[in-house]
Design a protein around this motif. Sequence first.
Motif, PDB file in Angstrom:
ATOM      1  N   ASP A  22       0.592  -1.435   0.273  1.00 40.96           N
ATOM      2  CA  ASP A  22       0.125  -0.247  -0.011  1.00 40.96           C
ATOM      3  C   ASP A  22       1.071   1.485   0.145  1.00 40.96           C
ATOM      4  OD1 ASP A  22      -2.137  -1.462  -0.399  1.00 40.96           O
ATOM      5  OD2 ASP A  22      -2.522  -1.098   2.088  1.00 40.96           O
ATOM      6  N   ILE A  23       1.433   1.266   0.868  1.00 39.72           N
ATOM      7  CA  ILE A  23       2.889   2.076   1.022  1.00 39.72           C
ATOM      8  C   ILE A  23       3.444   3.010  -0.655  1.00 39.72           C
ATOM      9  CG2 ILE A  23       4.918   3.030   1.592  1.00 39.72           C
ATOM     10  CD1 ILE A  23       4.115   1.353   4.527  1.00 39.72           C
ATOM     11  N   LEU A  24       4.003   1.594  -0.828  1.00 41.03           N
ATOM     12  CA  LEU A  24       4.551   1.426  -2.606  1.00 41.03           C
ATOM     13  C   LEU A  24       3.943   1.706  -3.705  1.00 41.03           C
ATOM     14  CD1 LEU A  24       6.186  -1.505  -2.362  1.00 41.03           C
ATOM     15  CD2 LEU A  24       7.444   0.458  -1.763  1.00 41.03           C
ATOM     16  N   THR A  25       2.211   2.026  -3.267  1.00 41.69           N
ATOM     17  CA  THR A  25       1.656   2.147  -4.212  1.00 41.69           C
ATOM     18  C   THR A  25       0.734   3.992  -4.572  1.00 41.69           C
ATOM     19  OG1 THR A  25       0.747  -0.225  -4.833  1.00 41.69           O
ATOM     20  CG2 THR A  25      -1.311   1.311  -5.196  1.00 41.69           C
ATOM     21  N   SER A  26       0.736   3.819  -2.945  1.00 39.83           N
ATOM     22  CA  SER A  26       0.562   5.147  -3.294  1.00 39.83           C
ATOM     23  C   SER A  26       2.304   6.393  -3.044  1.00 39.83           C
ATOM     24  CB  SER A  26       0.670   5.513  -1.166  1.00 39.83           C
ATOM     25  OG  SER A  26      -0.676   4.940  -1.098  1.00 39.83           O
ATOM     26  N   ASN A  27       3.585   5.110  -3.580  1.00 39.55           N
ATOM     27  CA  ASN A  27       4.159   6.567  -3.852  1.00 39.55           C
ATOM     28  C   ASN A  27       5.112   6.015  -4.907  1.00 39.55           C
ATOM     29  OD1 ASN A  27       4.907   8.327  -0.855  1.00 39.55           O
ATOM     30  ND2 ASN A  27       3.863   6.484  -0.756  1.00 39.55           N
ATOM     31  N   PRO A  28       4.614   6.266  -6.220  1.00 41.92           N
ATOM     32  CA  PRO A  28       5.428   4.859  -7.136  1.00 41.92           C
ATOM     33  C   PRO A  28       6.472   5.296  -7.329  1.00 41.92           C
ATOM     34  CG  PRO A  28       3.669   6.803  -8.216  1.00 41.92           C
ATOM     35  CD  PRO A  28       3.798   6.949  -6.613  1.00 41.92           C
ATOM     36  N   GLU A  29       7.036   5.968  -6.761  1.00 43.39           N
ATOM     37  CA  GLU A  29       8.753   6.216  -7.368  1.00 43.39           C
ATOM     38  C   GLU A  29       9.530   5.305  -6.147  1.00 43.39           C
ATOM     39  OE1 GLU A  29       7.957   8.772  -3.884  1.00 43.39           O
ATOM     40  OE2 GLU A  29       7.601   8.396  -5.957  1.00 43.39           O
ATOM     41  N   THR A  30       8.943   5.233  -5.148  1.00 46.27           N
ATOM     42  CA  THR A  30       9.951   4.316  -4.485  1.00 46.27           C
ATOM     43  C   THR A  30      10.142   2.743  -5.126  1.00 46.27           C
ATOM     44  OG1 THR A  30       8.420   5.175  -2.698  1.00 46.27           O
ATOM     45  CG2 THR A  30       9.657   3.291  -1.928  1.00 46.27           C
ATOM     46  N   LYS A  31      11.001   2.079  -4.915  1.00 52.71           N
ATOM     47  CA  LYS A  31      11.268   0.623  -5.251  1.00 52.71           C
ATOM     48  C   LYS A  31      12.127   0.188  -4.470  1.00 52.71           C
ATOM     49  CE  LYS A  31      13.248  -0.350  -9.648  1.00 52.71           C
ATOM     50  NZ  LYS A  31      13.134  -0.172 -10.424  1.00 52.71           N
ATOM     51  N   GLY A  35      11.287   8.955  -2.392  1.00 59.12           N
ATOM     52  CA  GLY A  35      11.174  10.001  -1.152  1.00 59.12           C
ATOM     53  C   GLY A  35      11.483  10.180   0.048  1.00 59.12           C
ATOM     54  N   GLN A  36      11.823  11.039   0.949  1.00 58.75           N
ATOM     55  CA  GLN A  36      11.634  10.758   2.212  1.00 58.75           C
ATOM     56  C   GLN A  36      11.078  10.122   2.462  1.00 58.75           C
ATOM     57  OE1 GLN A  36      14.064  14.022   3.857  1.00 58.75           O
ATOM     58  NE2 GLN A  36      14.035  13.272   6.090  1.00 58.75           N
ATOM     59  N   SER A  37       9.754  10.760   3.414  1.00 62.18           N
ATOM     60  CA  SER A  37       8.638  10.417   3.320  1.00 62.18           C
ATOM     61  C   SER A  37       8.268   9.310   3.486  1.00 62.18           C
ATOM     62  CB  SER A  37       7.374  11.883   2.992  1.00 62.18           C
ATOM     63  OG  SER A  37       7.076  11.671   1.801  1.00 62.18           O
ATOM     64  N   ALA A  38       8.482   8.638   2.093  1.00 65.09           N
ATOM     65  CA  ALA A  38       7.459   6.925   1.773  1.00 65.09           C
ATOM     66  C   ALA A  38       8.907   6.347   2.408  1.00 65.09           C
ATOM     67  CB  ALA A  38       8.155   7.127   0.355  1.00 65.09           C
ATOM     68  N   LEU A  39       9.915   6.874   2.178  1.00 65.08           N
ATOM     69  CA  LEU A  39      10.759   6.092   3.401  1.00 65.08           C
ATOM     70  C   LEU A  39      10.736   6.489   4.889  1.00 65.08           C
ATOM     71  CD1 LEU A  39      14.487   7.020   1.798  1.00 65.08           C
ATOM     72  CD2 LEU A  39      13.130   5.057   1.026  1.00 65.08           C
ATOM     73  N   ASP A  40      10.592   7.084   5.231  1.00 65.16           N
ATOM     74  CA  ASP A  40      10.036   7.633   6.702  1.00 65.16           C
ATOM     75  C   ASP A  40       8.622   6.670   7.065  1.00 65.16           C
ATOM     76  OD1 ASP A  40      11.982   9.142   7.274  1.00 65.16           O
ATOM     77  OD2 ASP A  40      10.671  10.551   7.416  1.00 65.16           O
ATOM     78  N   GLU A  41       7.716   6.545   6.024  1.00 61.01           N
ATOM     79  CA  GLU A  41       6.434   5.605   5.938  1.00 61.01           C
ATOM     80  C   GLU A  41       6.976   3.603   6.345  1.00 61.01           C
ATOM     81  OE1 GLU A  41       2.005   5.478   4.937  1.00 61.01           O
ATOM     82  OE2 GLU A  41       3.567   6.568   3.788  1.00 61.01           O
ATOM     83  N   LEU A  42       8.227   3.337   5.403  1.00 62.67           N
ATOM     84  CA  LEU A  42       8.379   2.144   5.028  1.00 62.67           C
ATOM     85  C   LEU A  42       9.416   1.612   6.574  1.00 62.67           C
ATOM     86  CD1 LEU A  42       9.487   1.922   1.194  1.00 62.67           C
ATOM     87  CD2 LEU A  42       7.703   0.476   2.817  1.00 62.67           C
TER      88      LEU A  42
END
Length: 253
Positions: A19-28, A50-57
Amino acid sequence: MRELVFALEYTPGTNAVADILTSNPETKIRSLSCHVSAENLWRVDYVTGGQSALDELTETVTNAEYYTDCLARRDCEADWETQVIDRTDDALVLYSYWSRTPSCTSIPHLALDHFGNGLIFQTTWVGHRYEWRIIAPDDTSYHAFRDAIENEIDDTTGVTFVRVGDADDATPDDATPDDGDSSLTPEQDAAMRAAVEHGYYRTPREIETYELAEKLGIPGSTLSYRLRRAEAQLAENYATEHSPPANLSPPDT
């Protein structure tokens, strides 16, 4: 060496990481190493985004109720931990260690059970699509392993088998349907036509396997099986009907 390439596709709301990766398509998430024994699994993954996506992951994988690679999706009482071993503004490195219990399993453990030691795993996770590549010895047969994956996952996860063949040429070893017929079955034909109609084969893909399966009213694993059999048969038909001339010479080098 032989290889198997396949992808899990998670239904929204069933896997927090997806779900996090889908909300942040630039994240892999890409595996750097993955090792398995009969009782344990340990791996290192490289995550970009992105930084916010990495924090959430980071928050999710270090505090999840179950290990991300566990196929059981329930409280299996496994002992596991995931920790960040390196971090920058746009990347992080995760180390995970998991001890298996009788009530849970993972893809690497299923592979170990069916193929034995000496396996190589590579993974790439983008959005709800989690792709696996397994390299195994030449005499490996993948059919029982495929059945094992489909038996372990539930209707919230689809699985698409992309390729089976030699690691150096990726030639499929199961390109003909089970009955030897050169045409598609009615079920395969319906699945293929629906996939085309709803944009499954467009780039970027307009519908995921689980979404198309819901429209057709069938399990995601059933749809994946029908599509991969249809794709293999269509590819073989094309190659047969468009064979190069026998006297065609290779280009000069």
